[in-house]
Write a protein that holds these residues in place. Sequence first.
Motif, PDB file in Angstrom:
ATOM      1  N   LEU A 157      72.263 -39.067  64.247  1.00  0.00           N
ATOM      2  CA  LEU A 157      72.242 -40.047  65.330  1.00  0.00           C
ATOM      3  C   LEU A 157      71.603 -39.477  66.594  1.00  0.00           C
ATOM      4  O   LEU A 157      71.834 -38.316  66.952  1.00  0.00           O
ATOM      5  N   SER A 158      70.811 -40.302  67.267  1.00  0.00           N
ATOM      6  CA  SER A 158      70.210 -39.968  68.546  1.00  0.00           C
ATOM      7  C   SER A 158      70.635 -41.017  69.573  1.00  0.00           C
ATOM      8  O   SER A 158      71.159 -42.070  69.207  1.00  0.00           O
ATOM      9  N   LYS A 159      70.401 -40.728  70.840  1.00  0.00           N
ATOM     10  CA  LYS A 159      70.781 -41.663  71.896  1.00  0.00           C
ATOM     11  C   LYS A 159      69.563 -42.402  72.435  1.00  0.00           C
ATOM     12  O   LYS A 159      68.465 -41.856  72.509  1.00  0.00           O
ATOM     13  N   TRP A 160      69.776 -43.660  72.786  1.00  0.00           N
ATOM     14  CA  TRP A 160      68.770 -44.431  73.514  1.00  0.00           C
ATOM     15  C   TRP A 160      69.503 -45.411  74.419  1.00  0.00           C
ATOM     16  O   TRP A 160      70.721 -45.593  74.320  1.00  0.00           O
ATOM     17  N   THR A 161      68.750 -46.063  75.314  1.00  0.00           N
ATOM     18  CA  THR A 161      69.352 -46.952  76.296  1.00  0.00           C
ATOM     19  C   THR A 161      68.814 -48.363  76.123  1.00  0.00           C
ATOM     20  O   THR A 161      67.605 -48.573  75.996  1.00  0.00           O
ATOM     21  N   VAL A 162      69.744 -49.321  76.091  1.00  0.00           N
ATOM     22  CA  VAL A 162      69.386 -50.726  75.963  1.00  0.00           C
ATOM     23  C   VAL A 162      70.099 -51.495  77.086  1.00  0.00           C
ATOM     24  O   VAL A 162      71.334 -51.448  77.177  1.00  0.00           O
ATOM     25  N   ASN A 163      69.308 -52.138  77.948  1.00  0.00           N
ATOM     26  CA  ASN A 163      69.868 -52.890  79.078  1.00  0.00           C
ATOM     27  C   ASN A 163      70.841 -52.051  79.895  1.00  0.00           C
ATOM     28  O   ASN A 163      71.918 -52.507  80.299  1.00  0.00           O
ATOM     29  N   GLY A 164      70.457 -50.815  80.125  1.00  0.00           N
ATOM     30  CA  GLY A 164      71.246 -49.927  80.966  1.00  0.00           C
ATOM     31  C   GLY A 164      72.428 -49.276  80.282  1.00  0.00           C
ATOM     32  O   GLY A 164      73.172 -48.519  80.922  1.00  0.00           O
ATOM     33  N   ALA A 182      72.820 -50.162  66.422  1.00  0.00           N
ATOM     34  CA  ALA A 182      71.947 -49.482  67.380  1.00  0.00           C
ATOM     35  C   ALA A 182      71.949 -50.159  68.746  1.00  0.00           C
ATOM     36  O   ALA A 182      71.598 -49.534  69.751  1.00  0.00           O
ATOM     37  N   ARG A 183      72.363 -51.417  68.795  1.00  0.00           N
ATOM     38  CA  ARG A 183      72.427 -52.148  70.064  1.00  0.00           C
ATOM     39  C   ARG A 183      73.861 -52.505  70.452  1.00  0.00           C
ATOM     40  O   ARG A 183      74.085 -53.402  71.259  1.00  0.00           O
ATOM     41  N   GLY A 184      74.824 -51.817  69.840  1.00  0.00           N
ATOM     42  CA  GLY A 184      76.207 -51.937  70.255  1.00  0.00           C
ATOM     43  C   GLY A 184      76.998 -53.070  69.643  1.00  0.00           C
ATOM     44  O   GLY A 184      78.100 -53.377  70.102  1.00  0.00           O
ATOM     45  N   ARG A 185      76.480 -53.661  68.598  1.00  0.00           N
ATOM     46  CA  ARG A 185      77.177 -54.769  67.949  1.00  0.00           C
ATOM     47  C   ARG A 185      78.135 -54.231  66.893  1.00  0.00           C
ATOM     48  O   ARG A 185      77.795 -53.338  66.121  1.00  0.00           O
ATOM     49  N   SER A 186      79.329 -54.812  66.821  1.00  0.00           N
ATOM     50  CA  SER A 186      80.330 -54.379  65.855  1.00  0.00           C
ATOM     51  C   SER A 186      79.920 -54.710  64.424  1.00  0.00           C
ATOM     52  O   SER A 186      79.403 -55.800  64.150  1.00  0.00           O
ATOM     53  N   GLU A 187      80.158 -53.773  63.513  1.00  0.00           N
ATOM     54  CA  GLU A 187      79.874 -54.036  62.104  1.00  0.00           C
ATOM     55  C   GLU A 187      80.619 -55.269  61.605  1.00  0.00           C
ATOM     56  O   GLU A 187      80.088 -56.036  60.802  1.00  0.00           O
ATOM     57  N   PHE A 188      81.849 -55.446  62.071  1.00  0.00           N
ATOM     58  CA  PHE A 188      82.634 -56.587  61.615  1.00  0.00           C
ATOM     59  C   PHE A 188      81.885 -57.902  61.818  1.00  0.00           C
ATOM     60  O   PHE A 188      81.945 -58.797  60.958  1.00  0.00           O
ATOM     61  N   LEU A 189      81.163 -58.031  62.923  1.00  0.00           N
ATOM     62  CA  LEU A 189      80.437 -59.275  63.194  1.00  0.00           C
ATOM     63  C   LEU A 189      79.311 -59.490  62.184  1.00  0.00           C
ATOM     64  O   LEU A 189      79.057 -60.619  61.753  1.00  0.00           O
ATOM     65  N   PHE A 190      78.635 -58.413  61.784  1.00  0.00           N
ATOM     66  CA  PHE A 190      77.631 -58.500  60.719  1.00  0.00           C
ATOM     67  C   PHE A 190      78.298 -58.918  59.408  1.00  0.00           C
ATOM     68  O   PHE A 190      77.796 -59.794  58.692  1.00  0.00           O
TER      69      PHE A 190
END
Length: 257
Positions: free
Chosen positions: A123-130, A55-63
């Motif tokens: 899925l819906s859209k939202w904005t985080v840090n622009g 939801a904040r743009g982090r890659s699944e691979f990193l999780f």
Amino acid sequence: MEQKKWKIVILGLILTAMGALVFSEPAYSQQCRVDTFRPVILVGHSNRRGGAQSARGRSEFLFNQKLAAALADGLRQAGFSKTVLVNFEGNVDSLEAKVRAAKAAQADIVLSIHHDSVQPRYLSKWTVNGKAYRYSDRFSGYSLFVSKKNPRFGASFALARKLGEQLRRRGLVPTLHHAEPIKGENRPLLDKKNGVYQYDGLVVLREADVPAVLIEAGVIVHRDEELDLLSEERQQATVEAVVEAVRAYCHGTPRNG
């Protein structure tokens, strides 16, 4: 003659009792040693193919990478010194290559580590840090997958159920959205209570020649669960659950299937 008859009757009773013992014998072996048992942990996806986006743009691979490393450490600390971590660097793109790596490592079990998403319709859209990202707060929780095409399906299912039991004991709950009868889902739910699904299309599960389970540790497009999954508390709970499940499985490994 009468004495011979009674001997035959008694012998029959003895043989019947022995047969009952044989057929009631638990289909489990108590021969596992934690210092020789070899769990293989596969990090899902790769640097080039990162999987789902949180939801904040982090890659699944990193999780996947972070949790898989913690699981490997937890298993080794619990005495499973032969634990093997595959694809930590994220350089293995091919699913077939991951299966080959698990076989080369002489795995006793395979655990493929992933984090979950939902179908695009939710899925819906939202904005985080622009920046704009996609999220869904509709579903959360873990899920576990096994394949009936795996030659050790019975053992895979037994391991998955133990994993689900241990995760629930730590307050985690399964998500049931993969059973929804829609395109992209509709997975047979083998154990609703413990969140175990059948998914024969997953190469890692189908092609492994040992018991194999794919773990979706949580839903990273869920805004609150994403943060929870990054917390030390959630990670530790998952590690403890997996260690206890592998230990229980190791000491009660099904002989057949």
